[in-house]
Design a protein around this motif. Structure first.
Motif, PDB file in Angstrom:
ATOM      1  N   SER A 129      34.495 -69.418 -15.085  1.00 47.57           N
ATOM      2  CA  SER A 129      35.901 -69.828 -15.087  1.00 47.57           C
ATOM      3  C   SER A 129      36.715 -69.132 -14.010  1.00 47.57           C
ATOM      4  O   SER A 129      37.650 -69.710 -13.452  1.00 47.57           O
ATOM      5  N   GLY A 130      36.364 -67.881 -13.663  1.00 48.38           N
ATOM      6  CA  GLY A 130      37.187 -67.110 -12.752  1.00 48.38           C
ATOM      7  C   GLY A 130      36.784 -67.178 -11.293  1.00 48.38           C
ATOM      8  O   GLY A 130      37.613 -66.932 -10.412  1.00 48.38           O
TER       9      GLY A 130
ATOM     10  N   THR B 203      34.934 -55.729  -8.363  1.00 47.67           N
ATOM     11  CA  THR B 203      35.061 -54.789  -9.473  1.00 47.67           C
ATOM     12  C   THR B 203      36.143 -55.326 -10.394  1.00 47.67           C
ATOM     13  O   THR B 203      37.308 -55.448  -9.996  1.00 47.67           O
ATOM     14  N   ASP B 204      35.756 -55.677 -11.611  1.00 45.91           N
ATOM     15  CA  ASP B 204      36.646 -56.346 -12.557  1.00 45.91           C
ATOM     16  C   ASP B 204      37.184 -55.332 -13.568  1.00 45.91           C
ATOM     17  O   ASP B 204      36.410 -54.697 -14.295  1.00 45.91           O
TER      18      ASP B 204
ATOM     19  N   LEU C 283      39.169 -60.909 -14.893  1.00 47.42           N
ATOM     20  CA  LEU C 283      38.575 -62.070 -14.231  1.00 47.42           C
ATOM     21  C   LEU C 283      38.918 -63.369 -14.941  1.00 47.42           C
ATOM     22  O   LEU C 283      39.003 -64.417 -14.322  1.00 47.42           O
ATOM     23  N   VAL C 284      39.132 -63.300 -16.257  1.00 45.66           N
ATOM     24  CA  VAL C 284      39.448 -64.520 -16.992  1.00 45.66           C
ATOM     25  C   VAL C 284      40.917 -64.866 -16.815  1.00 45.66           C
ATOM     26  O   VAL C 284      41.772 -64.008 -16.644  1.00 45.66           O
TER      27      VAL C 284
ATOM     28  N   GLY D 292      39.996 -60.011  -6.369  1.00 47.38           N
ATOM     29  CA  GLY D 292      40.324 -58.604  -6.142  1.00 47.38           C
ATOM     30  C   GLY D 292      40.179 -57.775  -7.394  1.00 47.38           C
ATOM     31  O   GLY D 292      39.777 -58.252  -8.454  1.00 47.38           O
ATOM     32  N   PRO D 293      40.541 -56.483  -7.306  1.00 43.15           N
ATOM     33  CA  PRO D 293      40.389 -55.583  -8.438  1.00 43.15           C
ATOM     34  C   PRO D 293      41.325 -55.877  -9.588  1.00 43.15           C
ATOM     35  O   PRO D 293      41.165 -55.341 -10.671  1.00 43.15           O
ATOM     36  N   GLY D 294      42.310 -56.776  -9.366  1.00 41.23           N
ATOM     37  CA  GLY D 294      43.262 -57.058 -10.431  1.00 41.23           C
ATOM     38  C   GLY D 294      42.978 -58.311 -11.199  1.00 41.23           C
ATOM     39  O   GLY D 294      43.742 -58.698 -12.059  1.00 41.23           O
ATOM     40  N   GLY D 295      41.887 -59.001 -10.883  1.00 38.75           N
ATOM     41  CA  GLY D 295      41.585 -60.211 -11.620  1.00 38.75           C
ATOM     42  C   GLY D 295      42.476 -61.362 -11.217  1.00 38.75           C
ATOM     43  O   GLY D 295      43.233 -61.298 -10.250  1.00 38.75           O
ATOM     44  N   ASN D 296      42.418 -62.449 -11.976  1.00 39.01           N
ATOM     45  CA  ASN D 296      43.151 -63.665 -11.649  1.00 39.01           C
ATOM     46  C   ASN D 296      44.590 -63.648 -12.118  1.00 39.01           C
ATOM     47  O   ASN D 296      45.278 -64.658 -12.060  1.00 39.01           O
TER      48      ASN D 296
END
Length: 320
Positions: free
Chosen positions: A101-102, A165-166, A246-247, A298-302
Motif C-alpha cells: 500500500s505504501g 527506514t520506517d 509507511l501505511v 523517507g524516514p517519516g512515512g507517507n
C-alpha cells in the motif's frame, strides 16, 4: 538443480519434512532427491541424528558450490534478457502488506506507463515464505523487513537493496491519559493492554522487541495483523499499538498517533533479488523505481508531516 535445491532447503529448514513442505513435495520425494544427489557425487550428504538427519561436512562443501551455481544460472538468465532488450513477459513482486500500500502504487503506475510490455503481478507474503518463493522463481523481487524471519544481511543467495527506514509511532485512543503528550514514554504504557500482530509477522516481532528494549513485556490483549482492524480496536479503547509510518493515514476522530520518547523505533525495509539477477534490465528498472519510492516516503512515512517529533492530528487512521 532440483536436487541441489532440496539440499539447500534441508540446510535452511533443518528437517526433511519442513524442506518438503517448502518445496511442495512429499518427504519421500525430498529424500529421493538427496539420495540421488549423494549417489551422483559419490559422498554422503546426510547422516542420522536422533529421529532426524543433519548435513555432513561434504554437504557443506556442496552447498558452497550450489550457491555459486545458482547465481551463475541467474546471470545466464540476465544475459539472455539483456540480449532480448529486456522484453520479458512478466514480473512478479512479493511484499508485505504495508509495502504494497505504501510503496507499490507509485512503482506500478510508473512501470505501467514506461514499460507497458511488462505484465506485473503482486503477491502478498512475508519471510520465510517470501524467500522460499523467491528461491523457487515464483517471484522476481522480494520486499521485506529486517527481522528474525528474514535472511541475514550476508546471505549470498540474494542481491539486496535498502529502500527506507520506517519509523513506528504509538497509536492511542483519543481519550487516553497520555494522548495530549507530544512524545510518549513507552514505559508508561507497560500496564496498558496492547494490540499486536502475530509474533511471526514483521510488525509483531518489531513491537515485541521495542517493548523489551523499553524494559517491559506487553500484555497482548488482541492479536491482529490487519492494520484497519488494529486501529479500529485502538479507537474503540481496546488497547494501544505501534504503527509504522509507511501505511497511509486517513481521518478518524477516536485515534491519535504520537512519537515515542527517545530514539524512535524503526524497521528497515529492503528489496532482494536472486544473486546474479540484479543486472537484469527489467529488475534494474524495478529496483530503481523502488529506491525512488522509498526516498519519496523517507524516514517519516507517507504522512506528509514527518517532522521530528511527529505529532499526528487527532483523527488519523492507518489504512492497510
Amino acid at each position: 538443480m532440483r536436487r541441489l535445491s532440496a539440499l539447500r532447503e534441508l540446510d535452511r529448514r533443518g528437517s526433511v519434512a519442513k524442506a518438503a513442505q517448502a518445496m511442495h513435495l512429499t518427504p519421500s520425494a525430498v529424500s529421493q532427491q538427496l539420495t540421488a544427489l549423494s549417489r551422483e557425487l559419490g559422498v554422503p550428504l546426510v547422516e542420522r541424528k536422533g529421529r532426524g538427519v543433519r548435513l555432513t561436512g561434504q554437504a557443506r562443501i556442496v552447498l558452497q558450490h550450489a550457491d555459486v551455481i545458482a547465481a551463475q544460472l541467474e546471470r545466464a538468465r540476465t544475459d539472455l534478457a539483456a540480449w532480448g532488450h529486456g522484453q520479458r513477459g512478466s514480473l512478479t513482486i512479493g511484499a508485505f502488506s504495508s509495502a504494497i500500500s505504501g510503496l507499490l502504487p507509485t512503482v506500478l503506475t510508473d512501470l505501467n506507463q514506461t514499460r507497458p510490455d511488462i505484465d506485473i503481478a503482486v503477491v502478498e507474503a512475508e519471510p520465510p515464505d517470501l524467500f522460499t518463493r523467491l528461491d523457487a522463481g515464483e517471484i522476481d523481487v522480494a520486499i521485506a523487513v529486517d527481522f528474525a524471519q528474514a535472511p541475514p544481511f550476508t546471505d549470498r543467495r540474494y542481491a539486496r537493496t535498502d529502500l527506507l527506514t520506517d519509523i513506528l509511532d504509538v497509536a492511542l485512543p483519543a481519550i487516553h491519559r497520555l494522548a495530549r503528550l507530544h512524545r510518549i514514554p513507552l514505559r508508561e504504557l507497560a500496564a496498558d493492554p496492547w494490540i499486536v500482530g502475530d509474533a511471526h509477522s514483521c510488525c509483531g516481532a518489531v513491537t515485541r522487541s521495542v517493548c523489551a528494549a523499553g524494559g517491559f513485556t506487553p500484555e497482548i490483549r488482541h492479536s491482529v495483523n490487519d492494520w484497519q482492524s488494529l486501529v479500529a480496536l485502538v479507537g474503540a479503547g481496546a488497547g494501544v499499538a505501534l504503527v509504522p509510518r509507511l501505511v497511509q493515514p486517513l481521518h478518524r476522530p477516536d485515534l491519535v498517533l504520537r512519537a515515542p520518547e527517545g530514539q524512535p523505533p524503526v524497521r528497515h525495509v529492503f528489496a532482494a533479488v536472486r544473486e546474479g539477477g540484479e543486472n537484469d534490465p527489467v529488475l534494474t528498472a524495478t529496483l530503481e523505481r523502488l529506491i525512488a519510492a522509498g526516498e519519496a516516503v523517507g524516514p517519516g512515512g507517507n504522512s506528509g508531516a514527518a517532522q521530528d517529533p511527529w505529532v499526528a492530528k487527532p483523527g488519523l487512521i492507518i489504512n492497510d
